[in-house]
Design an enzyme around this catalytic site. Structure first.
Site, PDB file in Angstrom:
ATOM      1  CE1 TYR A  54      48.750  -7.166  44.070  1.00 47.63           C
ATOM      2  CE2 TYR A  54      47.564  -5.101  44.245  1.00 47.63           C
ATOM      3  CZ  TYR A  54      47.706  -6.359  43.691  1.00 47.63           C
ATOM      4  OH  TYR A  54      46.790  -6.795  42.768  1.00 47.63           O
ATOM      5  CB  SER A 152      41.445 -12.106  41.792  1.00 57.69           C
ATOM      6  OG  SER A 152      42.434 -11.709  40.856  1.00 57.69           O
ATOM      7  CG  ASN A 295      46.381   5.623  31.474  1.00 62.24           C
ATOM      8  OD1 ASN A 295      46.595   5.630  30.262  1.00 62.24           O
ATOM      9  ND2 ASN A 295      47.239   5.115  32.345  1.00 62.24           N
TER      10      ASN A 295
END
Length: 348
Positions: A54, A152, A295
């Site tokens: 990332y 993943s 959220n």
């Protein structure tokens, strides 16, 4: 905030996790990223998801700095390995023993911690024998640099074989991290049943379908400035969906459903994935602290059975169960479908 066991392990994680893909180190300045992490902590989130790739390692560094000074025992820090970082040399990617060993050390330095709670294969590696990968992960655990291992975007077949091999050295897979949302349900037919059988939980990403399920993309309207669809890296992968007026119109039909249960559309989307008993956590991202606060309100929500049924009716044919790249998923996000395993005498 509620906390759920991860797989058949004793580890508990917050049912809403904070993730920093496409934010820390790229779209969001360090101060704003720290404010988002602080909002997550203040609202009961203890689980933080990142990866070395990332922002080409910057996301891990920003997260490590943001969490500095927090009680390590109160956090679950999750990272991943597979994609290339740095100069992308011939051994700088994949799941070889060399790459895994070097990558975990780099991640720990950037995260400013002695260990991560969960270390995962970011994708399946068709070029490295699976035995080598599982043995390398086992070595990471034995050295105390990770407590648990996971995967993943692996297929059910890959998870089953990885689980078998990981059990050989006494190291178990406990987690799968797939894409999952009201619109993207590829894991339901095979991955979830396999994981339930083997004792893995899902930590799902993109529960709001990269913003589509928030209702902010409107039929025939320009993309909102600063949205993920307008983002250079992500926009191309969802351009088909955000330009699909029929889909966007169907999504707008979720607004009355959300209103009826007292949730925003984003909160409804996150709450929906958490109704799946095999989901341990939903990963949310944020560029502003108030997004985190909103959220988190999806935590602890129980939807009555008629709500998911109504959602299915509203979305209809737009629900995607086929992982083929030609139906909107980027090729690099589609799990590899071939398991490569070298001969082994090990058995279950």
């Amino acid at each position: 905030m509620d906390y759920r066991h991860l797989g058949n392990s004793g580890l508990k994680i917050s049912e809403i996790a904070y993730g920093n893909w496409l934010t820390h180190g790229s779209r969001v300045e360090a101060d704003a990223a720290t404010a988002c992490v602080r909002a997550a902590l203040d609202n009961g989130i203890s689980t933080f998801d990142t990866a070395d790739v990332y922002a080409n390692t910057k996301a891990e560094s920003v997260l490590g700095e943001a969490l500095k000074g927090e009680r390590r025992e109160s956090l679950e820090i999750l990272t991943k390995v597979y994609w290339p970082t740095g100069p992308a040399g011939h051994n700088d990617s994949g799941l070889s023993a060399k790459h895994i060993r070097e990558s975990i050390d780099g991640s720990l330095r950037r995260l400013q911690t002695d260990y991560v709670d969960l270390y995962r294969a970011h994708r399946y590696d068709t070029e490295t024998p699976l035995e080598e990968t599982m043995q390398a992960f086992a070595d990471v655990v034995r050295r105390g640099k990770a407590l648990y291992i996971g995967v993943s975007e692996w297929t059910a077949e890959q998870i089953r074989e990885g689980h078998r091999l990981a059990s050989d050295p006494g190291i178990r897979l406990i987690s799968s991290q797939p894409q999952y949302s009201m619109l993207w349900r590829v894991i339901e037919d095979e991955v979830v049943p396999t994981c339930e059988e083997l004792g893995l939980s899902q930590i799902v990403w993109s529960p709001v379908a990269r913003g589509i399920l928030t209702g902010k993309y409107l039929p025939g309207q320009p993309l909102p400035e600063g949205s993920r669809a307008a983002h250079e890296e992500v926009g191309g992968s969802i351009s088909g969906r955000v330009n699909d007026d029929a889909l966007l119109t169907a999504v707008r039909g979720l607004k009355p459903v959300a209103d009826e249960v007292g949730l925003s559309m984003a909160q409804l989307a996150v709450a929906w994935v958490l109704q799946n008993s095999n989901v341990a956590a939903a990963i949310i991202g944020a560029s502003r602290p108030e997004q985190v606060v909103e959220n988190v309100k999806a935590a602890g929500v129980t939807l009555e059975p008629e709500v998911p049924a109504t959602i299915d009716t509203v979305l209809g044919e737009h629900v995607q169960r086929d992982p083929r790249p030609d139906r909107g998923q980027r090729a690099e996000e589609a799990p590899q479908l071939t398991v490569r395993v070298t001969p082994s005498t090990s058995r279950d």
